[in-house]
Design a protein around this motif. Sequence first.
Motif, mmCIF file in Angstrom:
data_model
loop_
_atom_site.group_PDB
_atom_site.id
_atom_site.type_symbol
_atom_site.label_atom_id
_atom_site.label_comp_id
_atom_site.label_asym_id
_atom_site.label_seq_id
_atom_site.Cartn_x
_atom_site.Cartn_y
_atom_site.Cartn_z
ATOM 1 N N MET A 40 9.856 -7.174 8.246
ATOM 2 C CA MET A 40 8.651 -7.317 9.066
ATOM 3 C C MET A 40 7.399 -7.100 8.221
ATOM 4 O O MET A 40 6.391 -7.780 8.413
ATOM 5 C CB MET A 40 8.668 -6.334 10.248
ATOM 6 C CG MET A 40 9.654 -6.715 11.343
ATOM 7 S SD MET A 40 9.442 -8.395 12.000
ATOM 8 C CE MET A 40 7.796 -8.296 12.686
ATOM 9 N N ALA A 41 7.470 -6.150 7.293
ATOM 10 C CA ALA A 41 6.332 -5.882 6.405
ATOM 11 C C ALA A 41 6.006 -7.137 5.596
ATOM 12 O O ALA A 41 4.840 -7.499 5.438
ATOM 13 C CB ALA A 41 6.633 -4.708 5.480
ATOM 14 N N SER B 15 0.854 -1.193 0.000
ATOM 15 C CA SER B 15 0.000 0.000 0.000
ATOM 16 C C SER B 15 0.890 1.243 0.000
ATOM 17 O O SER B 15 2.040 1.195 0.441
ATOM 18 C CB SER B 15 -0.919 0.012 1.224
ATOM 19 O OG SER B 15 -0.173 0.272 2.394
ATOM 20 N N LEU B 16 0.354 2.341 -0.486
ATOM 21 C CA LEU B 16 1.122 3.604 -0.492
ATOM 22 C C LEU B 16 1.520 4.003 0.921
ATOM 23 O O LEU B 16 2.636 4.458 1.161
ATOM 24 C CB LEU B 16 0.299 4.720 -1.141
ATOM 25 C CG LEU B 16 0.251 4.688 -2.671
ATOM 26 C CD1 LEU B 16 -0.811 5.643 -3.193
ATOM 27 C CD2 LEU B 16 1.599 5.047 -3.261
ATOM 28 N N ASP B 17 0.609 3.824 1.874
ATOM 29 C CA ASP B 17 0.870 4.179 3.271
ATOM 30 C C ASP B 17 2.065 3.395 3.817
ATOM 31 O O ASP B 17 2.983 3.966 4.414
ATOM 32 C CB ASP B 17 -0.385 3.917 4.116
ATOM 33 C CG ASP B 17 -0.219 4.393 5.545
ATOM 34 O OD1 ASP B 17 0.271 5.532 5.735
ATOM 35 O OD2 ASP B 17 -0.561 3.631 6.470
ATOM 36 N N ASN B 18 2.073 2.081 3.579
ATOM 37 C CA ASN B 18 3.175 1.257 4.070
ATOM 38 C C ASN B 18 4.475 1.535 3.325
ATOM 39 O O ASN B 18 5.557 1.475 3.909
ATOM 40 C CB ASN B 18 2.815 -0.230 3.999
ATOM 41 C CG ASN B 18 1.797 -0.612 5.057
ATOM 42 O OD1 ASN B 18 1.691 0.022 6.102
ATOM 43 N ND2 ASN B 18 1.035 -1.654 4.788
ATOM 44 N N PHE B 19 4.381 1.878 2.032
ATOM 45 C CA PHE B 19 5.564 2.251 1.255
ATOM 46 C C PHE B 19 6.188 3.520 1.853
ATOM 47 O O PHE B 19 7.401 3.590 2.055
ATOM 48 C CB PHE B 19 5.170 2.478 -0.210
ATOM 49 C CG PHE B 19 6.329 2.768 -1.121
ATOM 50 C CD1 PHE B 19 7.259 1.794 -1.426
ATOM 51 C CD2 PHE B 19 6.468 4.022 -1.702
ATOM 52 C CE1 PHE B 19 8.328 2.057 -2.290
ATOM 53 C CE2 PHE B 19 7.526 4.294 -2.556
ATOM 54 C CZ PHE B 19 8.455 3.307 -2.845
ATOM 55 N N ALA C 152 15.937 -4.612 0.050
ATOM 56 C CA ALA C 152 15.680 -4.359 1.473
ATOM 57 C C ALA C 152 16.868 -3.699 2.149
ATOM 58 O O ALA C 152 16.704 -2.904 3.070
ATOM 59 C CB ALA C 152 15.308 -5.665 2.180
ATOM 60 N N SER C 153 18.079 -3.993 1.664
ATOM 61 C CA SER C 153 19.272 -3.416 2.265
ATOM 62 C C SER C 153 19.374 -1.907 2.024
ATOM 63 O O SER C 153 20.155 -1.215 2.674
ATOM 64 C CB SER C 153 20.526 -4.108 1.728
ATOM 65 O OG SER C 153 20.711 -3.799 0.363
ATOM 66 N N LEU C 154 18.574 -1.376 1.089
ATOM 67 C CA LEU C 154 18.601 0.060 0.824
ATOM 68 C C LEU C 154 17.795 0.861 1.847
ATOM 69 O O LEU C 154 17.976 2.058 1.979
ATOM 70 C CB LEU C 154 18.034 0.364 -0.572
ATOM 71 C CG LEU C 154 18.723 -0.300 -1.765
ATOM 72 C CD1 LEU C 154 18.012 0.084 -3.051
ATOM 73 C CD2 LEU C 154 20.183 0.084 -1.829
ATOM 74 N N PHE C 155 16.890 0.181 2.557
ATOM 75 C CA PHE C 155 16.014 0.885 3.519
ATOM 76 C C PHE C 155 16.613 0.939 4.882
ATOM 77 O O PHE C 155 17.217 0.058 5.375
ATOM 78 C CB PHE C 155 14.629 0.220 3.567
ATOM 79 C CG PHE C 155 13.838 0.435 2.312
ATOM 80 C CD1 PHE C 155 13.143 1.623 2.111
ATOM 81 C CD2 PHE C 155 13.797 -0.532 1.315
ATOM 82 C CE1 PHE C 155 12.419 1.825 0.956
ATOM 83 C CE2 PHE C 155 13.055 -0.329 0.157
ATOM 84 C CZ PHE C 155 12.369 0.858 -0.027
ATOM 85 N N LEU D 284 9.912 4.011 3.496
ATOM 86 C CA LEU D 284 10.858 5.048 3.061
ATOM 87 C C LEU D 284 11.286 5.920 4.229
ATOM 88 O O LEU D 284 12.423 6.377 4.289
ATOM 89 C CB LEU D 284 10.236 5.921 1.964
ATOM 90 C CG LEU D 284 10.051 5.260 0.600
ATOM 91 C CD1 LEU D 284 9.416 6.244 -0.371
ATOM 92 C CD2 LEU D 284 11.369 4.755 0.043
ATOM 93 N N ALA D 285 10.372 6.149 5.178
ATOM 94 C CA ALA D 285 10.666 6.998 6.339
ATOM 95 C C ALA D 285 11.431 6.236 7.421
ATOM 96 O O ALA D 285 11.824 6.817 8.432
ATOM 97 C CB ALA D 285 9.363 7.555 6.906
ATOM 98 N N GLY D 286 11.617 4.933 7.213
ATOM 99 C CA GLY D 286 12.323 4.131 8.209
ATOM 100 C C GLY D 286 11.443 3.718 9.371
ATOM 101 O O GLY D 286 11.932 3.254 10.402
ATOM 102 N N GLU D 287 10.121 3.885 9.238
ATOM 103 C CA GLU D 287 9.195 3.548 10.321
ATOM 104 C C GLU D 287 8.726 2.094 10.226
ATOM 105 O O GLU D 287 8.086 1.594 11.139
ATOM 106 C CB GLU D 287 7.967 4.472 10.275
ATOM 107 C CG GLU D 287 8.302 5.922 10.527
ATOM 108 C CD GLU D 287 7.169 6.862 10.165
ATOM 109 O OE1 GLU D 287 6.048 6.396 9.869
ATOM 110 O OE2 GLU D 287 7.411 8.079 10.181
ATOM 111 N N MET D 288 9.006 1.447 9.095
ATOM 112 C CA MET D 288 8.602 0.055 8.926
ATOM 113 C C MET D 288 9.755 -0.735 8.336
ATOM 114 O O MET D 288 10.335 -0.345 7.337
ATOM 115 C CB MET D 288 7.377 -0.039 8.009
ATOM 116 C CG MET D 288 6.884 -1.465 7.822
ATOM 117 S SD MET D 288 5.542 -1.591 6.627
ATOM 118 C CE MET D 288 4.215 -0.848 7.532
#
Length: 83
Positions: free
Chosen positions: A60-61, A44-48, A80-83, A52-56
């Motif tokens: 885990m997602a 979802s856009l929200d989870n994306f 995943a290593s980019l986040f 990107l913000a480092g909150e998820m």
Amino acid sequence: HGGKFKSKVNFKFKEGGIVHLDDTADSTVVSNEEVEAPCTVLISLDNFDKMLAGEMNPMMAFMTGKMKIEGDKGVAMKLASLF
């Protein structure tokens, strides 16, 4: 500057829309066209935004079903290593 994960990936959003990342060239190409890629990430856009913000955490997602991966999971792991 490209070369971080050296592949192509599509991010498909549940709300509609797509972001294609091509990291095979000298500079990373980002577009809103669906281009053939070895890996597609469904999210979802929200989870994306949260990722990107480092909150998820991407792992885990994936584990909790907030993100689905179609195709080459190895590409997704590099990504995943980019986040």
